[in-house]
Structure formats: structure tokens, C-alpha cells
Design an enzyme around this catalytic site. Sequence first.
Site, PDB file in Angstrom:
ATOM      1  N   GLU A  19       2.583  38.080 -15.078  1.00 24.41           N
ATOM      2  CA  GLU A  19       3.833  37.355 -14.862  1.00 24.41           C
ATOM      3  C   GLU A  19       3.654  36.198 -13.883  1.00 24.41           C
ATOM      4  OE1 GLU A  19       6.676  40.096 -13.327  1.00 24.41           O
ATOM      5  OE2 GLU A  19       6.417  41.525 -14.953  1.00 24.41           O
ATOM      6  N   CYS A  69       5.165  31.336  -8.167  1.00 21.53           N
ATOM      7  CA  CYS A  69       4.530  32.569  -7.719  1.00 21.53           C
ATOM      8  C   CYS A  69       3.690  33.088  -8.881  1.00 21.53           C
ATOM      9  CB  CYS A  69       5.597  33.588  -7.320  1.00 21.53           C
ATOM     10  SG  CYS A  69       4.929  35.168  -6.747  1.00 21.53           S
ATOM     11  N   CYS A 126      -2.437  46.459 -10.488  1.00 17.38           N
ATOM     12  CA  CYS A 126      -2.834  46.460  -9.084  1.00 17.38           C
ATOM     13  C   CYS A 126      -3.178  47.882  -8.653  1.00 17.38           C
ATOM     14  CB  CYS A 126      -1.698  45.916  -8.219  1.00 17.38           C
ATOM     15  SG  CYS A 126      -2.086  45.799  -6.460  1.00 17.38           S
ATOM     16  N   CYS A 139       1.474  50.246  -3.470  1.00 16.29           N
ATOM     17  CA  CYS A 139       2.654  50.092  -2.616  1.00 16.29           C
ATOM     18  C   CYS A 139       3.890  50.657  -3.322  1.00 16.29           C
ATOM     19  CB  CYS A 139       2.871  48.624  -2.272  1.00 16.29           C
ATOM     20  SG  CYS A 139       1.489  47.887  -1.365  1.00 16.29           S
ATOM     21  N   CYS A 179       6.761  48.414  -5.141  1.00 16.85           N
ATOM     22  CA  CYS A 179       6.326  47.347  -6.042  1.00 16.85           C
ATOM     23  C   CYS A 179       6.065  47.873  -7.447  1.00 16.85           C
ATOM     24  CB  CYS A 179       5.057  46.699  -5.486  1.00 16.85           C
ATOM     25  SG  CYS A 179       4.448  45.327  -6.474  1.00 16.85           S
ATOM     26  N   CYS A 216       8.449  41.232  -8.890  1.00 19.80           N
ATOM     27  CA  CYS A 216       7.062  41.316  -9.303  1.00 19.80           C
ATOM     28  C   CYS A 216       6.780  42.553 -10.163  1.00 19.80           C
ATOM     29  CB  CYS A 216       6.200  41.351  -8.046  1.00 19.80           C
ATOM     30  SG  CYS A 216       4.492  41.006  -8.367  1.00 19.80           S
TER      31      CYS A 216
END
Length: 314
Positions: free
Chosen positions: A61, A74, A81, A85, A88, A302
Amino acid sequence: VYEWLYKGAESFSEMTNLSKDLREKLDELCHISVLKILEKQISVDGTIKYLWELEDGETVESVLMDYKHGYPICISTQVGCNMGCKFCASTVGGKIRNLTSGEIADQIIFASRDSGRTISNVVLMGIGEPLDNYENVTKFIKNINHYAGLNIGARHISLSTCGLVDKIKQLASEGLPLTLSVSLHATNNEVRNSLMPVNRKYNIEELLGACRYYIEKTNRRVTFEYALINEVNDFPKHAENLLKLVKGMLCHVNLIPVNNVNTNNFERSTKERIQKFRDVLEQGGITTTVRRQLGSDIDASCGQLRRKHQDNKK
């Protein structure tokens, strides 16, 4: 060839100031990667969210924003990932692979071409941990900074990290005057451990030590990102602790009302709690901003659009 690639050429035949023989030879030996717009969402505030399909079918994205001073974007640096976290959506499912430096740059090139906007600032805060893809990310920054590339000044580039201490120190020696943003999100190791697994490897004390090293080495201000989660890390005592941690550093604090993600039960702090938190920091002499919420009517947070696309494929 370099200039054509950064103009968004999708084939060597478009490079009309090269000889026909050279174009044919390049076509035999080389391949130009192209991003495909899989989904595009446009907010009433001018924010555009892109879901890109890469050539292997994976997706990432980008978010193109509309500010008075220009058009920041961004962008993502990895497919998925590994940082884990809790607040997220990008980390759900883990990391699939790193993006190449070209795939990172393509997000800017093709978003600019599609929107007709000249992109002024770049923020590496999309899907992925940039410093976990160190070689490709630093190569990307140098390429878009080059006059024959996108000619975007390093001071207009922000890199956000969850706190990979060894890579922060390495970045300090690169000679890149970019803005380093550090995702802190907690003021003690117990809370940060629960929110950000990376803290078990690099705790707050080590992370702040690396930030001080970065500031000393580069003479650049560090931005500390702090996601405010209602009744988790947004009490006045947390603001007071944060003030103690960063006092005396060349820094800025950016408060981020947390996004609601389906995989957690976090709620964003109320306006009153955000203001009280900000007041403590500002009264202590720390420059503090509250991130403006853009794209609230689309999946601008995100990883959310990619996650939705993955769920629809199942």
C-alpha cells in the site's frame, strides 16, 4: 536510461533518445518492473490510498496525502512485516519478502503519474520496517535523491523505525540528512514489551541511547512517534515519564491517535486526554504535534486495505 526509469517508462521502446539497436539490446537483456493499481480509494479530504499489485502477485500500500505545503506520500518497504506491533495491521501474517529499491521507488513514480501530482515529501512509514530492509532502503533514498532520479532532497524524506538499534547507528554514518522517526509508544519496558515485541531485544534505554548517538553524529532532530491508546499509555503519568525520557534531546514528539484495527481492541484516546498529554510535554519545553487524521472515510491506516484484499481472496 536512469532518467527514463524515474519518469515512469514501462518499456525500453519509450526511450526514444536511445538508438534503436540499444533499445532492442536492453529489451533482450533487461526487464522493467511495473506496479499495477489493484485498488484505489479517494477520500473527501483529497487523500488517495493505493493498493499495488507487484509482479509476483503480492500487494503493498501507499497513501498520497494533500497538504497546503505539497503532496507527501507514505510508502511501503516490505510485503508484510515481522515486527509484530500490536496496534498495526501491517504485521498480521508476518513478512513475506523485502521490496527492491525499484519497487519502493515505483510507488512514488506511479502514484505521481496516476494522480497528476508532483510529490514533495516521502515518508517510509507504510507496510514493513524500513531498517529491516536496510540495503534496499538506503539505495532507494540515494536514488530518488539523485538529480537524474526524482531529485527529492533528503531533508524531505522521513524514515520511521520501531527501534532497530544497530541499524539506527549504522544509518547515522550514511551521511543522509533525512528525518528519523522513532516509534516509541510507551514510557516503560513493561508496556512497550506488550505493544512492541522488538523492545525485548532493544529496550527503551538502548533505543534512546542510539537516538542520542544519531543526534550527535548527524546533528539532526529525531521525531518520537507516540500512538495514544485510550487508558493504556495516555495517562498524565505517561506524559510526565515521556518528558523525563526525552528532555534535553534535540527532538520533537508526534502524538498519533491510534487507528482501530480489527485484530485488537484498542480505542483511540479522547480529545481531552490527547490535549492533557500534549500540555504536559509542551509545558516541559518539548515541541509536540498531534497528527492530523487524513483519509478517515477510507482504509488509510497502514495495512488495512491489503488485509481486506487478503481476506477477500480466502
